[in-house]
Design a protein around this motif. Structure first.
Motif, PDB file in Angstrom:
ATOM      1  N   ASP A   2       0.850  -1.183   0.000  1.00 19.66           N
ATOM      2  CA  ASP A   2       0.000   0.000   0.000  1.00 19.66           C
ATOM      3  C   ASP A   2       0.895   1.246   0.000  1.00 19.66           C
ATOM      4  N   ALA A  49      -3.446  10.210  -0.557  1.00 21.87           N
ATOM      5  CA  ALA A  49      -2.779   8.918  -0.708  1.00 21.87           C
ATOM      6  C   ALA A  49      -1.270   9.137  -0.708  1.00 21.87           C
ATOM      7  N   GLU A  70       0.708   1.892 -11.126  1.00 19.26           N
ATOM      8  CA  GLU A  70       0.985   2.732  -9.950  1.00 19.26           C
ATOM      9  C   GLU A  70       2.150   3.691 -10.175  1.00 19.26           C
ATOM     10  N   SER A  86       2.652   5.254  -6.415  1.00 15.72           N
ATOM     11  CA  SER A  86       1.644   5.133  -5.365  1.00 15.72           C
ATOM     12  C   SER A  86       1.539   3.658  -4.986  1.00 15.72           C
ATOM     13  N   GLY A  87       0.753   3.357  -3.998  1.00 18.83           N
ATOM     14  CA  GLY A  87       0.616   1.978  -3.547  1.00 18.83           C
ATOM     15  C   GLY A  87      -0.511   1.253  -4.255  1.00 18.83           C
ATOM     16  N   GLY A  88      -0.634  -0.018  -3.895  1.00 16.54           N
ATOM     17  CA  GLY A  88      -1.767  -0.793  -4.367  1.00 16.54           C
ATOM     18  C   GLY A  88      -1.556  -1.565  -5.646  1.00 16.54           C
ATOM     19  N   GLY A  89      -0.374  -1.520  -6.213  1.00 23.36           N
ATOM     20  CA  GLY A  89      -0.133  -2.228  -7.465  1.00 23.36           C
ATOM     21  C   GLY A  89       0.733  -3.455  -7.269  1.00 23.36           C
ATOM     22  N   SER A  90       1.333  -3.876  -8.361  1.00 20.23           N
ATOM     23  CA  SER A  90       2.122  -5.107  -8.359  1.00 20.23           C
ATOM     24  C   SER A  90       3.627  -4.859  -8.275  1.00 20.23           C
TER      25      SER A  90
END
Length: 143
Positions: A2, A49, A70, A86-90
């Protein structure tokens, strides 16, 4: 990871880099990391974020933006030479480490040799054995 994890990992890697200095010239909500007075990493928030902004070679930046949703052009920076993560990716943590290191080296290589805290041609490069070469050894200082 994240956004908080992205920032924590990037900050931890930056802390390991010789001569890296965390400053707050824009207030406490903006972490700016410099080497010899030159910025190589910024951490702040965009739309609440957490984000990390790093210097990148233009060709690398294009490939990264295409491969990872991201990673976008640098927020409030030159879009050709900076990326924002940013966060939330692979994105793998090891790749983030490498991106922080590469941002640092892009700045270090522009410094006069006598000011370079490491040799940018060898520091942090992955060896065939999978480890990083040149870490822990500073470039010789002239003068």
């Amino acid at each position: 990871m994240d956004g908080v994890g992205v920032q924590a990992r990037a900050a931890a890697r930056a802390e390991e880099l010789p001569g890296a200095e965390l400053v707050h010239p824009f207030g406490p909500e903006f972490d700016v990391t410099k080497v010899c007075g030159k910025v190589f990493m910024l951490m702040s928030a965009r739309n609440d974020a957490p984000i990390v902004t790093l210097k990148a070679a233009p060709a690398d930046a294009n490939v990264l933006r295409e491969a990872y949703p991201e990673i976008v052009p640098g927020y409030h920076m030159n879009k050709k030479h900076w990326i924002t993560i940013s966060g939330g990716g692979s994105l793998e943590p090891e790749l983030l480490d490498d991106l922080v290191t590469e941002s640092y080296l892009l700045v270090v290589e522009t410094l006069p040799k006598r000011l370079q805290p490491v040799n940018p041609a060898t520091f942090g490069r992955r060896s065939e054995a999978g480890g990083r070469d040149g870490e822990g050894a500073a470039a010789p200082q002239l003068g």
